[in-house]
Write an enzyme that holds these catalytic residues in place. Structure first.
Site, PDB file in Angstrom:
ATOM      1  N   CYS A  55      67.546  18.186  30.940  1.00  0.00           N
ATOM      2  CA  CYS A  55      68.351  18.844  29.905  1.00  0.00           C
ATOM      3  C   CYS A  55      69.822  18.435  30.024  1.00  0.00           C
ATOM      4  O   CYS A  55      70.392  18.447  31.122  1.00  0.00           O
ATOM      5  CB  CYS A  55      68.218  20.354  30.037  1.00  0.00           C
ATOM      6  SG  CYS A  55      69.115  21.256  28.762  1.00  0.00           S
ATOM      7  N   CYS A  59      74.030  24.327  32.784  1.00  0.00           N
ATOM      8  CA  CYS A  59      73.847  25.708  33.263  1.00  0.00           C
ATOM      9  C   CYS A  59      73.648  25.688  34.786  1.00  0.00           C
ATOM     10  O   CYS A  59      72.669  25.109  35.278  1.00  0.00           O
ATOM     11  CB  CYS A  59      72.643  26.348  32.584  1.00  0.00           C
ATOM     12  SG  CYS A  59      72.635  26.122  30.784  1.00  0.00           S
ATOM     13  N   CYS A  62      70.277  26.408  36.588  1.00  0.00           N
ATOM     14  CA  CYS A  62      69.022  25.878  36.045  1.00  0.00           C
ATOM     15  C   CYS A  62      68.546  24.585  36.715  1.00  0.00           C
ATOM     16  O   CYS A  62      69.229  23.560  36.686  1.00  0.00           O
ATOM     17  CB  CYS A  62      69.144  25.658  34.549  1.00  0.00           C
ATOM     18  SG  CYS A  62      67.545  25.215  33.818  1.00  0.00           S
ATOM     19  N   CYS A  99      55.123  32.666  25.626  1.00  0.00           N
ATOM     20  CA  CYS A  99      56.472  32.146  25.380  1.00  0.00           C
ATOM     21  C   CYS A  99      56.563  30.685  25.810  1.00  0.00           C
ATOM     22  O   CYS A  99      56.263  30.347  26.956  1.00  0.00           O
ATOM     23  CB  CYS A  99      57.483  32.982  26.164  1.00  0.00           C
ATOM     24  SG  CYS A  99      59.169  32.407  25.959  1.00  0.00           S
ATOM     25  N   CYS A 131      56.523  33.470  21.213  1.00  0.00           N
ATOM     26  CA  CYS A 131      57.967  33.381  21.410  1.00  0.00           C
ATOM     27  C   CYS A 131      58.302  31.942  21.795  1.00  0.00           C
ATOM     28  O   CYS A 131      57.490  31.253  22.417  1.00  0.00           O
ATOM     29  CB  CYS A 131      58.366  34.335  22.546  1.00  0.00           C
ATOM     30  SG  CYS A 131      60.095  34.242  23.017  1.00  0.00           S
ATOM     31  N   CYS A 191      65.032  37.967  21.293  1.00  0.00           N
ATOM     32  CA  CYS A 191      64.843  38.186  22.718  1.00  0.00           C
ATOM     33  C   CYS A 191      66.095  37.644  23.396  1.00  0.00           C
ATOM     34  O   CYS A 191      66.358  36.437  23.356  1.00  0.00           O
ATOM     35  CB  CYS A 191      63.597  37.456  23.208  1.00  0.00           C
ATOM     36  SG  CYS A 191      63.406  37.533  25.008  1.00  0.00           S
ATOM     37  N   ARG A 263      62.559  43.570  29.936  1.00  0.00           N
ATOM     38  CA  ARG A 263      61.610  42.739  30.697  1.00  0.00           C
ATOM     39  C   ARG A 263      62.161  42.418  32.088  1.00  0.00           C
ATOM     40  O   ARG A 263      63.241  41.835  32.215  1.00  0.00           O
ATOM     41  CB  ARG A 263      61.320  41.446  29.927  1.00  0.00           C
ATOM     42  CG  ARG A 263      60.781  41.720  28.529  1.00  0.00           C
ATOM     43  CD  ARG A 263      60.241  40.467  27.874  1.00  0.00           C
ATOM     44  NE  ARG A 263      60.091  40.652  26.430  1.00  0.00           N
ATOM     45  CZ  ARG A 263      59.023  41.178  25.823  1.00  0.00           C
ATOM     46  NH1 ARG A 263      57.984  41.559  26.541  1.00  0.00           N
ATOM     47  NH2 ARG A 263      58.991  41.325  24.512  1.00  0.00           N
TER      48      ARG A 263
END
Ligand code: SAM
Ligand code: DTB
Ligand code: SF4
Length: 327
Positions: A55, A59, A62, A99, A131, A191, A263
Site C-alpha cells: 500500500c 499509516c 500498518c 468484511c 462490508c 463503519c 466492535r
C-alpha cells in the site's frame, strides 16, 4: 435522528464521561447497552484481506504499508471463487457479516473495481451483511457499491485530529471525512472507528470518540482496535494499551453512540478473557472471529464461542427474510 442519539456532545462532555470513576462509567454504559440492545447478542464478523500489502500510504501501525518491511508481501486481488468460498465458510462458522479489505490508498476505476463489485453481489446473495474497506472512494464509486448490495463501508478516523499527523502523513483527516460523506450519501451504512495504543494521550482517545459521535448521523458500526504492534512498522514495540483504558473507550463509545454496534476488533489476543468480559459488559456487541484478521492472528473460533457461552452471551442469529440486512 434515532431515540437517544445526540451528535452535539461537546468535547468536554465526552471527556467527563470518559473520566468518570471506572465502575460508575461501566454501570452507565451497561444501562445504555441494555436499553438499546435488549437481546444482548454479540455479532460475529469475518474479515478477509482480498488484496494484501504494497500500500502506498504510510499509516505507522500498518504492516501492509509499502513504506515499511513487516514481512507482508504485496499480493494481487484474490479471485472471485476464493473470496466466495471464504464467505461461505464464515457463514458456516456463524458469522453474519463479511468484511473484505484491500490495501489500496483509493479505489481506481477498472477491472479490479468491477471484480470487487461482483464479490459484493456474491456475498450479499449468501444473505450475509457485506462490508468493504478499500481506501478512499468517490461519490460515484460509493453509489456503485451501494447498487451492488454493499451493507457497510469501513473507513476509520483512527485517532484524534491532533494526533493523526503523527501516524499518517500521506492523507489528511478531511480526506477520510470526505469519503465517509460519500458513503453516507450513497445510502451505505458507515463503519468508522479507531485504534488505541499508538502512543496517543487520553485526551486523544477522547478526541477520537468525540469525532465519531459528532458524525451526523452517527456511524452504525464503531470498531475499537487495540494496536497489534507488528515488527518492522514504526509502532513495533509499543506497550499494550492498559486494559482499563480500553474498557473506558468501549464504555464511552456505548454511551455516546447508543445505537451503534461497538466492535471489539483487533488486539483481542492480547486481552485476557476477563478483559474481554468487561468490554462486553460495558457495551461491546461484536467481535471478528476466525484465526486471521487481515494479516495478523486472532483467537481461534472455538475458543471465542466457548468464551461467549461461558459469559452467557448469544451470537447474533443469521438474517432471515423477516429480518433482512440493515440498509
Ligand atoms: N486501506 C484501507 C484503509 O486504510 O482504509 C483498508 C484496510 S486498513 C488495514 C483498515 C483498518 O485496520 C485501519 O484503518 C486501521 O484502523 C486498522 N488497522 C490496521 N493495522 C492495524 C494494526 N496493526 N492494529 C490495529 N488496527 C489496525
Ligand atoms: C477495523 O477497524 N479493524 C479491522 C477492520 N476494521 C478492517 C482490521 C484490523 C486489522 C488488523 C491488522 C491486520 O490484521 O493486518
Ligand atoms: Fe494502506 Fe489501509 Fe494499511 Fe494505511 S491502513 S497502509 S491505507 S492498507
Amino acid at each position: 435522528m434515532r431515540s437517544g442519539e445526540r451528535s452535539d456532545y461537546s468535547r468536554d462532555e465526552a471527556a467527563r464521561i470518559y473520566r468518570m470513576p471506572l465502575l460508575e462509567l461501566i454501570e452507565q454504559a451497561h444501562a445504555v447497552h441494555r436499553r438499546h440492545h435488549p437481546r444482548g447478542d454479540v455479532q460475529l464478523c469475518r474479515l478477509l484481506s482480498i488484496k494484501t500489502g504494497g500500500c502506498p500510504e504510510d499509516c505507522a501501525y500498518c504492516p501492509q504499508s509499502a513504506h515499511y518491511d513487516a514481512g507482508v508481501g504485496a499480493g494481487k486481488l484474490l479471485d472471485h471463487d476464493t473470496v466466495l468460498a471464504a464467505a461461505r465458510e464464515a457463514k458456516a462458522d456463524g458469522a453474519t457479516r463479511f468484511c473484505m479489505g484491500a490495501a489500496w490508498r483509493e479505489v481506481r476505476e477498472g477491472k479490479d473495481f468491477e471484480r470487487v463489485l461482483a464479490m459484493v453481489r456474491g456475498v450479499a446473495d449468501l444473505g450475509l451483511e457485506v462490508c468493504c474497506t478499500l481506501g478512499m472512494l468517490t461519490a460515484a464509486q460509493a453509489q456503485r457499491l451501494a447498487q451492488a448490495g454493499l451493507t457497510a463501508y469501513n473507513h476509520n478516523l483512527d485517532t484524534s485530529p491532533e494526533f493523526y499527523g503523527r501516524i499518517i502523513s500521506t492523507r489528511a483527516y478531511e480526506d477520510r471525512l470526505r469519503t465517509l460523506a460519500h458513503v453516507r450519501a450513497a445510502g451505505i451504512t458507515v463503519c468508522c472507528g479507531g485504534i488505541l495504543g499508538m502512543g496517543e494521550s487520553q485526551e486523544d482517545r477522547i478526541g477520537l470518540l468525540h469525532q465519531l459521535a459528532s458524525l451526523r448521523p452517527q456511524p452504525e458500526s464503531v470498531p475499537i482496535n487495540a494496536l497489534v504492534a507488528v515488527e518492522g512498522t514504526p509502532l513495533a514495540g509499543r506497550p499494550p494499551v492498559p486494559v482499563f483504558e480500553f474498557v473506558r473507550a468501549i464504555a464511552t463509545a456505548r454511551i455516546l453512540m447508543p445505537h451503534a454496534k461497538v466492535r471489539l476488533s483487533a488486539g483481542r489476543l492480547a486481552l485476557s478473557p476477563e478483559g474481554q468480559a468487561l468490554c462486553f459488559y460495558a457495551g461491546a456487541n461484536s467481535i471478528f472471529t476466525g484465526e486471521r484478521l487481515l494479516t495478523t492472528p486472532n483467537p481461534e473460533t472455538a475458543a471465542d464461542l466457548a468464551l461467549l457461552a461461558e459469559l452467557g452471551l448469544q451470537p447474533e442469529p443469521a438474517r432471515t427474510e423477516a429480518s433482512p440486512c440493515p440498509r
